[in-house]
Design a protein around this motif. Structure first.
Motif, PDB file in Angstrom:
ATOM      1  N   GLY A 152       0.813  -1.214   0.000  1.00  0.00           N
ATOM      2  CA  GLY A 152       0.000   0.000   0.000  1.00  0.00           C
ATOM      3  C   GLY A 152       0.845   1.262   0.000  1.00  0.00           C
ATOM      4  O   GLY A 152       1.741   1.431   0.822  1.00  0.00           O
ATOM      5  N   ARG A 153       0.575   2.154  -0.928  1.00  0.00           N
ATOM      6  CA  ARG A 153       1.345   3.392  -1.050  1.00  0.00           C
ATOM      7  C   ARG A 153       0.786   4.542  -0.215  1.00  0.00           C
ATOM      8  O   ARG A 153       1.287   5.647  -0.257  1.00  0.00           O
ATOM      9  CB  ARG A 153       1.410   3.812  -2.520  1.00  0.00           C
ATOM     10  CG  ARG A 153       2.053   2.786  -3.457  1.00  0.00           C
ATOM     11  CD  ARG A 153       3.562   2.707  -3.271  1.00  0.00           C
ATOM     12  NE  ARG A 153       4.173   1.865  -4.299  1.00  0.00           N
ATOM     13  CZ  ARG A 153       4.672   0.638  -4.084  1.00  0.00           C
ATOM     14  NH1 ARG A 153       4.650   0.119  -2.879  1.00  0.00           N
ATOM     15  NH2 ARG A 153       5.208  -0.050  -5.071  1.00  0.00           N
ATOM     16  N   ALA A 156       0.962   2.872   5.166  1.00  0.00           N
ATOM     17  CA  ALA A 156       1.240   1.742   6.042  1.00  0.00           C
ATOM     18  C   ALA A 156       1.966   0.593   5.331  1.00  0.00           C
ATOM     19  O   ALA A 156       2.465  -0.320   5.978  1.00  0.00           O
ATOM     20  CB  ALA A 156      -0.051   1.247   6.672  1.00  0.00           C
ATOM     21  N   GLY A 184      -3.616  13.960   2.327  1.00  0.00           N
ATOM     22  CA  GLY A 184      -3.481  15.117   3.212  1.00  0.00           C
ATOM     23  C   GLY A 184      -2.055  15.470   3.571  1.00  0.00           C
ATOM     24  O   GLY A 184      -1.803  16.552   4.100  1.00  0.00           O
ATOM     25  N   GLU A 272      -7.338   8.539   7.357  1.00  0.00           N
ATOM     26  CA  GLU A 272      -7.254   7.247   8.065  1.00  0.00           C
ATOM     27  C   GLU A 272      -8.427   6.417   7.573  1.00  0.00           C
ATOM     28  O   GLU A 272      -9.561   6.887   7.536  1.00  0.00           O
ATOM     29  CB  GLU A 272      -7.285   7.479   9.573  1.00  0.00           C
ATOM     30  CG  GLU A 272      -6.862   6.299  10.418  1.00  0.00           C
ATOM     31  CD  GLU A 272      -7.902   5.192  10.520  1.00  0.00           C
ATOM     32  OE1 GLU A 272      -7.521   4.025  10.700  1.00  0.00           O
ATOM     33  OE2 GLU A 272      -9.121   5.489  10.404  1.00  0.00           O
ATOM     34  N   ASN A 307      -7.930   1.273  -0.629  1.00  0.00           N
ATOM     35  CA  ASN A 307      -6.552   1.443  -1.082  1.00  0.00           C
ATOM     36  C   ASN A 307      -6.300   2.882  -1.503  1.00  0.00           C
ATOM     37  O   ASN A 307      -7.199   3.582  -1.955  1.00  0.00           O
ATOM     38  CB  ASN A 307      -6.252   0.551  -2.296  1.00  0.00           C
ATOM     39  CG  ASN A 307      -5.796  -0.840  -1.935  1.00  0.00           C
ATOM     40  OD1 ASN A 307      -6.305  -1.828  -2.459  1.00  0.00           O
ATOM     41  ND2 ASN A 307      -4.826  -0.949  -1.045  1.00  0.00           N
ATOM     42  N   SER A 311      -1.650   2.939  -5.116  1.00  0.00           N
ATOM     43  CA  SER A 311      -1.764   1.471  -5.061  1.00  0.00           C
ATOM     44  C   SER A 311      -2.675   1.001  -6.186  1.00  0.00           C
ATOM     45  O   SER A 311      -2.326   0.086  -6.944  1.00  0.00           O
ATOM     46  CB  SER A 311      -2.350   1.014  -3.720  1.00  0.00           C
ATOM     47  OG  SER A 311      -1.748   1.659  -2.634  1.00  0.00           O
ATOM     48  N   LEU A 386       3.469  13.226   9.803  1.00  0.00           N
ATOM     49  CA  LEU A 386       3.730  12.248  10.860  1.00  0.00           C
ATOM     50  C   LEU A 386       5.055  11.536  10.619  1.00  0.00           C
ATOM     51  O   LEU A 386       5.369  10.538  11.259  1.00  0.00           O
ATOM     52  CB  LEU A 386       2.591  11.220  10.926  1.00  0.00           C
ATOM     53  CG  LEU A 386       1.182  11.802  11.053  1.00  0.00           C
ATOM     54  CD1 LEU A 386       0.124  10.714  10.969  1.00  0.00           C
ATOM     55  CD2 LEU A 386       1.045  12.578  12.354  1.00  0.00           C
ATOM     56  N   LEU A 489      -2.388   9.152  13.907  1.00  0.00           N
ATOM     57  CA  LEU A 489      -2.296  10.607  14.049  1.00  0.00           C
ATOM     58  C   LEU A 489      -1.701  10.935  15.408  1.00  0.00           C
ATOM     59  O   LEU A 489      -0.677  11.622  15.512  1.00  0.00           O
ATOM     60  CB  LEU A 489      -3.666  11.277  13.852  1.00  0.00           C
ATOM     61  CG  LEU A 489      -3.695  12.795  13.982  1.00  0.00           C
ATOM     62  CD1 LEU A 489      -2.581  13.477  13.213  1.00  0.00           C
ATOM     63  CD2 LEU A 489      -5.024  13.363  13.513  1.00  0.00           C
TER      64      LEU A 489
HETATM   65  C1  LIG Z   1      -4.119  10.238  10.245  1.00  0.00           C
HETATM   66  C2  LIG Z   1      -3.971   9.389   9.037  1.00  0.00           C
HETATM   67  C3  LIG Z   1      -4.099   9.937   7.777  1.00  0.00           C
HETATM   68  C4  LIG Z   1      -3.999   9.160   6.631  1.00  0.00           C
HETATM   69  N1  LIG Z   1      -4.133   9.762   5.414  1.00  0.00           N
HETATM   70  C5  LIG Z   1      -4.086   9.001   4.296  1.00  0.00           C
HETATM   71  C6  LIG Z   1      -4.296   9.595   3.024  1.00  0.00           C
HETATM   72  O1  LIG Z   1      -4.505  10.810   2.906  1.00  0.00           O
HETATM   73  N2  LIG Z   1      -4.251   8.805   1.923  1.00  0.00           N
HETATM   74  C7  LIG Z   1      -4.024   7.442   2.023  1.00  0.00           C
HETATM   75  O2  LIG Z   1      -4.026   6.766   1.009  1.00  0.00           O
HETATM   76  N3  LIG Z   1      -3.821   6.865   3.212  1.00  0.00           N
HETATM   77  C8  LIG Z   1      -3.856   7.600   4.351  1.00  0.00           C
HETATM   78  N4  LIG Z   1      -3.686   6.989   5.563  1.00  0.00           N
HETATM   79  C9  LIG Z   1      -3.477   5.514   5.592  1.00  0.00           C
HETATM   80  C10 LIG Z   1      -4.813   4.776   5.566  1.00  0.00           C
HETATM   81  O3  LIG Z   1      -5.277   4.615   6.890  1.00  0.00           O
HETATM   82  C11 LIG Z   1      -4.678   3.380   4.961  1.00  0.00           C
HETATM   83  O4  LIG Z   1      -3.554   2.759   5.459  1.00  0.00           O
HETATM   84  C12 LIG Z   1      -4.611   3.381   3.441  1.00  0.00           C
HETATM   85  O5  LIG Z   1      -5.720   4.038   2.907  1.00  0.00           O
HETATM   86  C13 LIG Z   1      -4.617   1.964   2.925  1.00  0.00           C
HETATM   87  O6  LIG Z   1      -4.407   1.946   1.529  1.00  0.00           O
HETATM   88  P1  LIG Z   1      -3.059   1.343   0.923  1.00  0.00           P
HETATM   89  O7  LIG Z   1      -2.880  -0.020   1.545  1.00  0.00           O
HETATM   90  O8  LIG Z   1      -3.286   1.267  -0.515  1.00  0.00           O
HETATM   91  O9  LIG Z   1      -1.965   2.253   1.324  1.00  0.00           O
HETATM   92  C14 LIG Z   1      -3.752   7.767   6.740  1.00  0.00           C
HETATM   93  C15 LIG Z   1      -3.603   7.208   8.009  1.00  0.00           C
HETATM   94  C16 LIG Z   1      -3.692   7.994   9.140  1.00  0.00           C
HETATM   95  C17 LIG Z   1      -3.534   7.360  10.475  1.00  0.00           C
END
Ligand SMILES: Cc1cc2nc3c(=O)[nH]c(=O)nc-3n(C[C@H](O)[C@H](O)[C@H](O)COP(=O)(O)O)c2cc1C
Ligand code: SF4
Ligand code: FES
Lengths: 512, 158
Positions: A152-153, A156, A184, A272, A307, A311, A386, A489
């Motif tokens: 995941g981009r 995480a 964000g 999130e 996602n 991703s 973060l 966060l």
């Molecule tokens: C406070 C906070 C903000 C986040 N902002 C984003 C965001 O803007 N875009 C995003 O793709 N993931 C963001 N994430 C991660 C997502 O929770 C999540 O891991 C992601 O959407 C999963 O998609 P991926 O596996 O394709 O990365 C954020 C996580 C946290 C804790």
């Protein structure tokens, strides 16, 4: 035959005057009675050269930039329509080293095509992944994604194939694909560039995801700060639907996938994933307790793939070329490519898609050319608000999830913000606490109260009030945030705060 | 177009067209703010009734999101990016200049009703920092001088 001229419609280019340049070119051509074909492409991502105008010639596309409206007449005089000599002539676009040395897989078309032309998309290898996917069983599609090693981009770095597999194996007549387009993080703009510059690739990726897990409905949750992306996504969705690439019968397969864009409303925490789902359901963006995972109980309580934009936009090339092709790029457990976003105080800011493994130093100096101000680079923040601040001594770190984790840093969404030596790191630590206080969803006390306390403590440190004691307090507070927050966060705000303190103690009043 | 009292008919039209969508509340709030520039307090009970929610729930959602406003904005809304990348290019000096030039702080509107000033945390224009947006139009690498020019262009478009 009329010459084809490209002037980007990417909002980065627009912010530097591309609209006026396009207008001036159209006007000047009309005045001279020259027929031109003006295409509004995405940006190549060379932002120090924007607005960058390209003309199509027999030898390939030739770039001019940065162009201002007042230079347009001069360009015509210099016969730029045939690639004529001019101070702004940058030569063949594809030969510009910044671009030439990249490995553009996900961003293969960005800056090249007309973003909302389905014809253009298909002419540049679009929808080949979907065509392949339509011939495969769902589990075989998931296997390609698993084999690609894609993680995941959004931050995480969780393996995408594993997530999809969970949704595939959760039985339900209604499942959803949700795209996290909340982007964000400061210093990041690759989601935006895809959505503005090649929206079809995201649409195709989501459609493939739908086929893979058995979901017939998707939502793109887009931040409201991106009105240009909103327009291009909606135009592309309409075109895809019209041509039967979306809707009740995708390419005559009898399979359905409907897609809709929903707007956020300026809350960072809605990035999130569970807060995002709450928001999509029409509620406040409060983070949910996990389990259940969204893959099992997500949007409206249904199994949901959520996602990030990149991703999902990486899926079409994986299905087109095969999981192994993608996996052959990268290092260690970081497979494929990362669209690196180089921002802040840097001479050549831009989008650099590279296989994992390139070092920070290469990015900052070989690509970036050092700071914009010409002063020494003192720190970079990687991975958004973060993410940790990294000092010069860490610049030889390769961009790789594990290499960053080993230094207590994060690669996140791949944004790099550069600071020169005028930065005050105590000030940046205070800002990190303030941002957490401002954006906290309020569900857990450490984050809600602790971040406000953190701002007060930072103020005391900055004002030289009982510094030693307050620094100890800052570390205690950070410990609580790290260990007792429900989401990242609160849980990762200590990364920028403590990295600033540990790497730059002098800024917090410590003796050198 | 005449709008009786607080835009009741516009609100009703928005609610009507969206209330059957899944998760309709945010799209409705966006629709109202697009039409009127803000979410009038009078619309809260109407939305609550249409969606079968309590007024407190609707109000809670409006106040949770920074983007939704409960008071009318100025003719133009200026968004200044406060996030890190823009800070690295001295956005703080630009913000001080903008505030003194307009004579207002964040979340305020000029006396003549021309401009509202709002902070924003990243516009995705970090490669063109410092960045601002006015009424959805974007501007990058904005110096104090450039800011003044932009204000003039916005005030009296060519
Ligand atoms: C406070 C906070 C903000 C986040 N902002 C984003 C965001 O803007 N875009 C995003 O793709 N993931 C963001 N994430 C991660 C997502 O929770 C999540 O891991 C992601 O959407 C999963 O998609 P991926 O596996 O394709 O990365 C954020 C996580 C946290 C804790
Ligand atoms: S850490 Fe902060 S943002 Fe995350 S759930 Fe807790 S209060 Fe909400
Ligand atoms: S930090 Fe200002 S536009 Fe991203």
């Amino acid at each position: 035959m009329s010459t084809r001229i490209y002037v980007p419609c990417d909002s980065g280019a627009l912010s530097l005057g591309a609209e006026k340049v396009a207008h001036a070119i159209a006007l000047e051509a009309a005045k001279r009675g020259i027929a031109i074909d003006l295409v509004r492409n995405g940006s190549r991502g060379l932002f120090w050269l924007e607005p960058m105008v390209e003309v199509s010639t027999a030898n390939g596309r030739i770039a001019y930039g940065p162009v201002s409206p007042s230079e347009v007449a001069g360009l015509f005089n210099a016969d730029f329509l045939n690639g004529g000599k001019h101070a702004l002539n940058l030569g063949l676009t594809e030969e510009i080293p910044y671009l030439k040395n990249q490995e553009r897989l996900t961003n293969a078309r960005v800056g090249i095509t007309d973003p909302v032309s389905l014809e253009d998309y298909i002419a540049h290898d679009g929808y080949r992944g979907l065509k392949n996917a339509l011939k495969l069983a769902p589990a075989e599609i998931v296997k390609q994604v698993t084999d690609s090693g894609l993680r995941g981009r959004g931050g995480a770095a969780f393996p995408t194939g594993i997530k999809w597999n969970t949704v595939l194996n959760t039985q339900d007549e209604q499942k959803y694909i949700v795209c996290n387009a909340d982007e964000g993080d400061s210093g990041t703009f690759s989601d935006r560039m895809i959505m503005e510059g090649d929206p079809f690739v995201l649409i195709e990726g989501m459609t493939i995801a739908g086929l893979a897990v058995g979901a017939n409905r998707g939502y793109i949750y887009l931040r409201v700060e991106y009105p240009h992306a909103y327009r291009n996504l909606n135009a592309a969705i309409a075109a895809a639907k019209q041509a039967g690439y979306l809707g009740q019968d995708i390419c005559g397969s009898g399979k359905a996938f409907e897609l809709e864009v929903r707007l956020g409303a300026g809350a960072y925490v809605c990035g999130e994933e569970t807060a995002l789902l709450e928001s999509l359901e029409g509620k406040r963006g409060l983070v949910r307790f996990k389990p259940p995972l969204p893959a099992i109980k997500g949007l409206f309580g249904k199994p949901t793939v959520i996602n990030n934009v990149i991703s999902l936009a990486s899926v079409p090339i994986i299905l087109d070329r095969g999981g192994e092709y993608y996996r052959d790029f990268g290092m260690g457990r970081s497979r494929g490519t990362l669209p690196i976003q180089l921002a802040g105080n840097i001479k050549r800011p831009g989008l650099i898609e590279k296989a994992f493994g390139v070092t920070l130093r290469e990015v900052l100096y070989d690509y970036g050319g050092g700071s914009a101000t010409g002063r020494p680079i003192r720190a970079v923040q990687v991975g958004g608000p973060l993410g940790a601040f990294m000092p010069e001594s860490q610049f030889d770190t390769p961009l790789d999830y594990e290499a960053f984790a080993a230094l207590w840093a994060v690669l996140g969404h791949g944004g790099i913000v550069v600071f020169d030596d005028s930065v005050d790191m105590a000030h940046m630590a205070r800002y990190a606490m303030e941002f957490c206080a401002e954006e906290s969803c309020g569900k857990c006390t450490p984050c809600r109260i602790g971040s406000t306390r953190g701002v007060e403590v930072m103020d005391k440190i900055i004002n030289n009030q009982e510094r030693a004691e307050n620094i100890k307090l800052l570390r205690d507070l950070s410990d609580t945030l790290l260990n007792a927050s429900l989401c990242a966060l609160g849980g990762m705000t200590p990364y920028p705060v403590l990295s600033a303190l540990n790497h730059f103690p002098g800024d917090f009043g410590a003796e050198k | 177009m005449s709008q009786p009292d607080w835009g009741k008919s516009a609100v009703a039209a928005v609610i009507d067209s969206l209330k059957d969508e899944p998760g309709a509340l945010l799209p409705i709030l966006h629709g109202i703010q697009d039409a009127l520039g803000y979410i009038p307090s009078g619309s809260v009970p109407v939305i609550a009734e249409a969606l079968n929610l309590s007024r407190a729930e609707v109000h809670g959602v409006i106040t949770f999101y920074h983007y939704f406003r409960e008071t009318p904005p100025g003719k133009h809304t200026v968004h200044l990016c406060r996030a890190e990348s823009c800070q690295s290019m001295n956005s703080e000096a630009l913000h001080a200049h903008a505030k003194s030039k307009l004579g207002i702080d964040f979340h305020q509107t000029t006396q003549d009703g021309d401009f509202s000033l709002e902070p924003v945390y990243c516009l995705g224009l970090c490669s063109c920092s410092p960045a601002i947006a006015i009424d959805g139009e974007v501007y990058g690498r904005v110096s104090s001088e450039r800011f003044d020019e932009i204000l003039n262009e916005v005030r009296s478009p060519a």
